[in-house]
Design a protein around this motif. Sequence first.
Motif, mmCIF file in Angstrom:
data_model
loop_
_atom_site.group_PDB
_atom_site.id
_atom_site.type_symbol
_atom_site.label_atom_id
_atom_site.label_comp_id
_atom_site.label_asym_id
_atom_site.label_seq_id
_atom_site.Cartn_x
_atom_site.Cartn_y
_atom_site.Cartn_z
ATOM 1 N N TYR A 1 2.636 0.144 16.256
ATOM 2 C CA TYR A 1 2.247 -0.480 14.999
ATOM 3 C C TYR A 1 2.554 0.359 13.762
ATOM 4 O O TYR A 1 2.794 -0.201 12.687
ATOM 5 C CB TYR A 1 0.755 -0.808 15.015
ATOM 6 N N LEU A 2 2.511 1.674 13.862
ATOM 7 C CA LEU A 2 2.659 2.479 12.650
ATOM 8 C C LEU A 2 3.938 2.145 11.881
ATOM 9 O O LEU A 2 3.889 1.997 10.653
ATOM 10 C CB LEU A 2 2.575 3.971 12.968
ATOM 11 N N PRO A 3 5.083 2.004 12.524
ATOM 12 C CA PRO A 3 6.282 1.672 11.736
ATOM 13 C C PRO A 3 6.393 0.198 11.368
ATOM 14 O O PRO A 3 7.285 -0.183 10.608
ATOM 15 C CB PRO A 3 7.428 2.084 12.670
ATOM 16 N N ARG A 4 5.486 -0.630 11.887
ATOM 17 C CA ARG A 4 5.607 -2.076 11.690
ATOM 18 C C ARG A 4 4.514 -2.664 10.798
ATOM 19 O O ARG A 4 4.597 -3.834 10.433
ATOM 20 C CB ARG A 4 5.559 -2.790 13.050
ATOM 21 N N GLU B 1 0.804 -1.213 0.000
ATOM 22 C CA GLU B 1 0.000 0.000 0.000
ATOM 23 C C GLU B 1 0.844 1.274 0.000
ATOM 24 O O GLU B 1 2.057 1.250 0.220
ATOM 25 C CB GLU B 1 -0.932 0.016 1.219
ATOM 26 N N PHE B 2 0.135 2.390 -0.181
ATOM 27 C CA PHE B 2 0.746 3.706 -0.098
ATOM 28 C C PHE B 2 1.169 4.005 1.334
ATOM 29 O O PHE B 2 0.659 3.417 2.289
ATOM 30 C CB PHE B 2 -0.240 4.773 -0.575
ATOM 31 N N VAL B 3 2.113 4.949 1.475
ATOM 32 C CA VAL B 3 2.504 5.386 2.809
ATOM 33 C C VAL B 3 1.248 5.887 3.518
ATOM 34 O O VAL B 3 0.586 6.811 3.031
ATOM 35 C CB VAL B 3 3.559 6.505 2.738
ATOM 36 N N PRO B 4 0.881 5.298 4.641
ATOM 37 C CA PRO B 4 -0.364 5.709 5.290
ATOM 38 C C PRO B 4 -0.168 6.969 6.133
ATOM 39 O O PRO B 4 0.905 7.209 6.685
ATOM 40 C CB PRO B 4 -0.701 4.515 6.183
ATOM 41 N N THR B 5 -1.205 7.778 6.217
ATOM 42 C CA THR B 5 -1.191 8.887 7.160
ATOM 43 C C THR B 5 -1.542 8.343 8.549
ATOM 44 O O THR B 5 -2.104 7.244 8.670
ATOM 45 C CB THR B 5 -2.222 9.954 6.767
ATOM 46 N N PRO B 6 -1.242 9.085 9.601
ATOM 47 C CA PRO B 6 -1.656 8.621 10.928
ATOM 48 C C PRO B 6 -3.154 8.390 11.054
ATOM 49 O O PRO B 6 -3.588 7.424 11.695
ATOM 50 C CB PRO B 6 -1.171 9.750 11.840
ATOM 51 N N VAL B 7 -3.980 9.250 10.432
ATOM 52 C CA VAL B 7 -5.426 9.054 10.503
ATOM 53 C C VAL B 7 -5.820 7.755 9.816
ATOM 54 O O VAL B 7 -6.616 6.971 10.353
ATOM 55 C CB VAL B 7 -6.174 10.249 9.876
ATOM 56 N N SER B 8 -5.291 7.497 8.624
ATOM 57 C CA SER B 8 -5.648 6.258 7.936
ATOM 58 C C SER B 8 -5.094 5.043 8.671
ATOM 59 O O SER B 8 -5.728 3.982 8.705
ATOM 60 C CB SER B 8 -5.146 6.284 6.489
ATOM 61 N N THR B 9 -3.927 5.181 9.288
ATOM 62 C CA THR B 9 -3.383 4.085 10.096
ATOM 63 C C THR B 9 -4.309 3.765 11.255
ATOM 64 O O THR B 9 -4.567 2.589 11.564
ATOM 65 C CB THR B 9 -1.988 4.447 10.625
ATOM 66 N N HIS B 10 -4.822 4.803 11.906
ATOM 67 C CA HIS B 10 -5.757 4.579 13.012
ATOM 68 C C HIS B 10 -6.956 3.764 12.536
ATOM 69 O O HIS B 10 -7.371 2.796 13.182
ATOM 70 C CB HIS B 10 -6.216 5.913 13.593
ATOM 71 N N GLY B 11 -7.521 4.140 11.371
ATOM 72 C CA GLY B 11 -8.653 3.398 10.845
ATOM 73 C C GLY B 11 -8.295 1.975 10.475
ATOM 74 O O GLY B 11 -9.065 1.042 10.738
ATOM 75 N N ASN B 12 -7.131 1.779 9.877
ATOM 76 C CA ASN B 12 -6.704 0.432 9.499
ATOM 77 C C ASN B 12 -6.507 -0.460 10.724
ATOM 78 O O ASN B 12 -6.887 -1.634 10.724
ATOM 79 C CB ASN B 12 -5.405 0.498 8.697
ATOM 80 N N LEU B 13 -5.894 0.100 11.752
ATOM 81 C CA LEU B 13 -5.638 -0.688 12.956
ATOM 82 C C LEU B 13 -6.927 -1.013 13.694
ATOM 83 O O LEU B 13 -7.088 -2.111 14.237
ATOM 84 C CB LEU B 13 -4.671 0.056 13.878
#
Length: 719
Positions: free
Chosen positions: A571-574, A539-551
């Motif tokens: 989790y964000l870097p992993r 995937e594309f480099v996620p933003t923190p907001v999109s990372t929150h939703g993904n997690l």
Amino acid sequence: MPDAREHAELLADLIGADATPDLLTALVDTIVPADEWPSAAASGGLGFLHRILTADRREWLPRIRDAVAAVVAATRELGVGDFVSAGEPERLRVLDSLAEDPDYPWFATLVQHGYYADPGNGGNLEAVSWRMLGWSPDPPAGWPASVRTDEGVSTPEVLDRSAVIRRDQLRDRYDAIVVGSGAGGGVAACALAESGRTVLVVERGELPSADHLATDHLRNARTGVGFDDRTAPPAADNPRTLEVAGTVIPLVPTDGRWGANAMTVGGGTRVFGAQAWRFAPEDFAMASTYGIPDGSALADWPVTYADMEPWYDRAEWELGVSGSADGDTSGAWRARDYPMPPVPSTRPAEVLAHGAKGLGISTLAVPLLINSQPYNGRNACAGCGQCVGFACRVEAKNGAHNTVLARALATGRASLLTGTRVERLVTDAKGRVTAVALVGARNGAIWRHEVAAGEFVVSAGAIESARLLLNSTSTQEPDGLGNNTDQVGRHLQGHLYAGATGFFPDPVNDGLGPGPAIATNDYRHHNPGIVGGGMLANEFVPTPVSTHGNLRGAGVLPLHGREAKRLMRHYLPRAQRLAGPIQEVTTAGARVRLDPDVKDRLGIPVARLSGSLHPEDLRAHEFLTSRAAEWLDASGATVAQGMGRRRTVHGGPSSGQHQAGTARMGTDPASSVTDPWGRVWGHDNVRVVDGSLHVTNGGVNPVLTIFANAMRVMDHMVR
């Protein structure tokens, strides 16, 4: 600027009822508490809430009031006493009890969105959460000197704004009128203008600066957190409806079922992720390859891959695609390689390549309509962390607006009218299309105007193109232009996405954009027991907001509390996602019609969507999701649940940024809307050039096919 206490008081006055400044402060600070990094309130969270309730989302006030009331009631019911004076464990016990409440989880997520969004939204002052996460929107190597200014970053303008006209500058007649300025419309405008014709391009959206489209993490085309996208129409004035099991459901653009695609100059290509895949030979011959599954309307295209290959080649070289044919197992042979090498590889790609090798999976670099080196006067990609859903800060993404549309306007023969709709195609007494009926709003007043032309090109996206044709009725065609055999609007497709999220034991993300750097085409076709298949890419480099939703979607992130904050850092870097679109099996019942009862603010009947995914789509989704999970596992990740499940159960057709199929090409008017050259049956001066023509939509992103097919159609038209 008010401080946190003042914002708490302003917000409490606005909410009223149970809300007090101290309660609101305690509540948001329990959702995002202070640790070694500041809390939600200290980072501007209360100001963020006050700002959205007094600006673009006043309608959320009752729901926030109900969420606060639920916290007060739960505090009382659990015998905690007073939420403000309670300790953190007791506060969390109260909030945990509200996990199934209809309003509190939504409110808690909203607070988190403010905390992890861009500083401009007010809930992440001084980018505190970004610094906590070690995340930055800037390229790891910094911005190139060509876009740096004393104030920050300034995007170069490519498109000639002097060609944008007002309503009072319209001519009475043009040689040709193009409806929509996305991939297909941009190609059409370019071909027509460069052939010597005078051209009017009518665009529903506006022409905002790239800077306006490159910053907001809550209002971009890929976040989907309930705010109006900056490239979508306002939710309040642009309804659609969805018919499910005989029930008609109202939809707004912020609802994922609405079928959004960007409505702005350049269309979706202004903010797309720019994956530039060719369809495979089988994608043009799905019925011949697999037969026709029960309940489907699967059919072959009226052209083959061999017919399309020269146009793919032309699109790649005229627009600019970076990539490499090495490792491509799709069977999409090519006369020559890409004009640019791939964008630089990344650390996640290296890790995933190791896992693929262990499984015997062939991999390749993701082809992108992004410059890996300066190309045609435009910058190379800077590698920033904000790509998909955002405009490019250095104009390295090659969309319609900075390539073919810019060429059209540069001729001096093309004009661009923005903020305007084509309500219908106007016909004469013999049923021939002679003009367009325009409609728009200015200073609160609605205006209408007709403009004549000799030729017309429809390229508004599959849903809106079908809507326009259906609304263009006449004595000869009472059910809509080209619709005497009830084909307009049928075979609506989008892309159901499959994939999985994996979490690595050590950090793997290097933050180098755009992100997609490795993919496999091994599962595009000939998977046992599956009709079609699809591509998988990281995937594309996620933003923190999109990372929150993904997690949250993966089930690994609590809704609130200190642990949620810690796990975001962990989790964000992993985290890595592997995902891709599946080849959908078309059905005649997945369709666009005009709603007989609902009109938009301009008085035009809205699109009513109906139908559903085919069972084969769900089988392919599960298959590709399992392959993604295996790849992540072989690469050393712990795999969370697969993605895309919500898209399989919402009870409607697939649609969205990859929408296609509602005016499909063919050789028989009984089963198609246009001939193989995009001409609407019975109308030799009207062509369709967007994804509506697609008979099937491939198991990859379709934008390169839209560009290439538009070049093929328009070459035939101008000759």
